[in-house]
Scaffold this active site. Structure first.
Site, PDB file in Angstrom:
ATOM      1  N   ALA A 249       0.805  -1.222   0.000  1.00 51.37           N
ATOM      2  CA  ALA A 249       0.000   0.000   0.000  1.00 51.37           C
ATOM      3  C   ALA A 249       0.837   1.271   0.000  1.00 51.37           C
ATOM      4  CB  ALA A 249      -0.942   0.004   1.204  1.00 51.37           C
TER       5      ALA A 249
ATOM      6  N   GLY B 156      -2.131   5.809  -1.860  1.00 51.75           N
ATOM      7  CA  GLY B 156      -2.820   6.438  -2.975  1.00 51.75           C
ATOM      8  C   GLY B 156      -3.816   5.514  -3.661  1.00 51.75           C
TER       9      GLY B 156
ATOM     10  N   ASP C  66       0.950  -3.616  -6.016  1.00 59.31           N
ATOM     11  CA  ASP C  66       1.736  -2.580  -6.688  1.00 59.31           C
ATOM     12  C   ASP C  66       3.169  -2.788  -6.227  1.00 59.31           C
ATOM     13  OD1 ASP C  66       2.713  -0.396  -7.973  1.00 59.31           O
ATOM     14  OD2 ASP C  66       1.684   1.098  -6.762  1.00 59.31           O
TER      15      ASP C  66
ATOM     16  N   CYS D 155       5.330   0.631 -11.638  1.00 52.71           N
ATOM     17  CA  CYS D 155       5.582   1.881 -12.360  1.00 52.71           C
ATOM     18  C   CYS D 155       6.896   1.742 -13.121  1.00 52.71           C
ATOM     19  CB  CYS D 155       5.598   3.090 -11.422  1.00 52.71           C
ATOM     20  SG  CYS D 155       6.724   2.944 -10.022  1.00 52.71           S
TER      21      CYS D 155
END
Length: 455
Positions: A245, A249, A315, A368
């Site tokens: 986390a 966001g 993520d 990312c």
């Protein structure tokens, strides 16, 4: 502040960035907090000078090596003033005048430097592609393998600044209402093309000082990052885990899509970030989020909650190559593990997080990063090792209530060149609904053997 004083302060800040093993944005924030007498406009111009040097790092170093000058903070700022800022040698010398708050006068060696650089620009025909595109040696092979003949174009698209994107909190307002609130504050924004809750600003603005931000109506979040919540398609009443986390966001976006109904568990190995994220959750008016600090991706909490969640979002920690417009220093000063350590860590995190997914549930893997080994390569390896999961194309994962999906491919891959977002990747992996208890028991037994071997 005078132009000379801003230049002197920029040299001091650049020296701190170069000497401090922390991300440049954190160093910059601490630098200005310790100098509250510097006004907002001056802070912006000083930061722009320093970030300009970091965006032009490879080319500035190429020039300094060419003229046989050490790349210290003064030399880098001097070179950038001439090569990027368009200043003449004489005008630069006039700023380094030794007056109060101005930089010390140029040395004889520095005077030789400005004469050698005078009338030149950053780019030079003798520079090779990696210098022109500001690509570090550690990333070049993987980027070339990923982009092929698009390498230079894709890398060059990350030389400028990233746009400032906002995400509208649907629990608090519609996008039109947020647009009006920004317009009333004198800020121009337009709807983003990919995210149905995104807004893009025409320029920079003090967003965190706005009532719209303080009330939780808007959050700062890149458009590409916003799409992960839609890929998860988390619905009211579901049980969801945001497994890495961080600052929360994506947790915010997911919880808002669930309309405050159901349960979102935000986990991370850095407890401090989760603690700070709670303020963001409160401001957004979201009370369906709980936080859980874990020690590693193999924390016992994961084993105790096997098969309990409808959605698990990972993520994963990554090289961050997709955020180079936003964090130019990360090209040259990676703060965390290298690529060789990240790839196996990502695989381990994905494998462990998959245990949380119930039959029929979904696992969303995101980074990312622009690099294939962190993205498609990880998904392909995972699917080869987990026959109970299948890849769900973007069009099938995207919630119909939010319009058409942004791409028609099996996996989401965004780049600054093609989409003007951060470089971003996401894939949705769905666990078969017919997974038998025997399969789960077999997996548990295999895991116990692995744990015993590891012990």
């Amino acid at each position: 502040m005078t132009p000379a004083a801003r230049l002197a302060t920029a040299i001091d800040l650049l020296a701190e960035v170069m000497d401090t093993p922390r991300p440049a944005d954190a160093v910059t924030s601490a630098f200005f907090r310790a100098r509250r007498f510097i006004g907002a406009k001056d802070r912006g111009e000083i930061a722009a000078l320093v970030y300009g040097v970091m965006r032009h790092w490879a080319r500035l170093h190429w020039w300094l090596e060419r003229v046989n000058h050490m790349p210290d903070p003064r030399a880098l700022v001097i070179a950038d003033c001439i090569l990027s800022g368009g200043r003449t040698a004489d005008s630069v010398a006039g700023l380094f005048n030794g007056a109060k708050f101005a930089p010390a006068p140029l040395s004889d060696r520095e005077r030789k430097l400005i004469r050698a650089l005078d009338t030149h620009t950053l780019d030079h025909p003798s520079q090779d592609e990696v210098v022109r595109a500001e690509v570090p040696d550690w990333a070049e092979p993987a980027m070339r393998a990923t982009f092929g003949d698009r390498f230079l174009a894709e890398a060059s698209a990350m030389l400028g600044e990233a746009p400032l994107d906002l995400r509208v909190n649907p629990v608090k307002a519609t996008r039109d209402e947020a647009l009006k609130a920004l317009a009333d504050a004198g800020i121009k924004a337009t709807p983003t093309s990919l995210s149905p809750v995104g807004l893009r600003l025409a320029g920079r603005a003090p967003i965190m000082a706005l009532d719209a931000y303080k009330s939780g109506m808007i959050e700062i979040q890149d458009e590409g990052s916003q799409l992960v919540a839609f890929m998860a398609d988390a619905r009211p009443g579901m049980q969801v885990v945001d497994f890495c986390a961080g600052a929360g966001g994506k947790t915010l976006a997911i919880a808002a899509m669930m309309d405050n109904k159901g349960r979102v568990v935000a986990t991370d190995v850095l407890e401090g970030r989760l603690i700070r994220a709670k303020e963001r959750f409160r401001r957004a008016g979201l009370h369906n989020i709980e936080t859980r600090a874990i020690k590693t991706e193999r924390d016992p909490w994961v084993k105790r909650h096997k098969g309990k969640f409808d959605r698990v979002v990972v993520d994963a920690p990554c090289s961050g190559t997709g955020t180079w417009r936003r964090n130019p220093d990360s090209r040259w000063r990676p703060m965390g593990p290298g690529l060789g350590d990240l790839v196996p860590l990502q695989a381990s995190i994905l494998d462990s997080a998959a245990r949380l997914v119930r039959p029929g549930g979904r696992l969303v893997y995101a980074t990312c990063s622009l690099l294939r080994e962190e993205n498609e390569g990880q998904v392909e390896a995972f699917l080869a090792a987990h026959a109970d999961f299948t890849l769900l194309p973007v069009a099938d994962a995207w919630p119909a209530a939010w319009g058409s999906p942004p791409v028609s491919t099996d996996m989401l891959r965004l780049t600054p060149l093609r989409h003007d977002t951060d470089g971003f990747f996401a894939a949705v992996l769905e666990r078969r609904a017919d997974v038998a208890e025997a399969d789960v028991a077999e997996a548990d037994a295999a895991e116990q053997v692995d744990e015993a071997a590891g012990a």
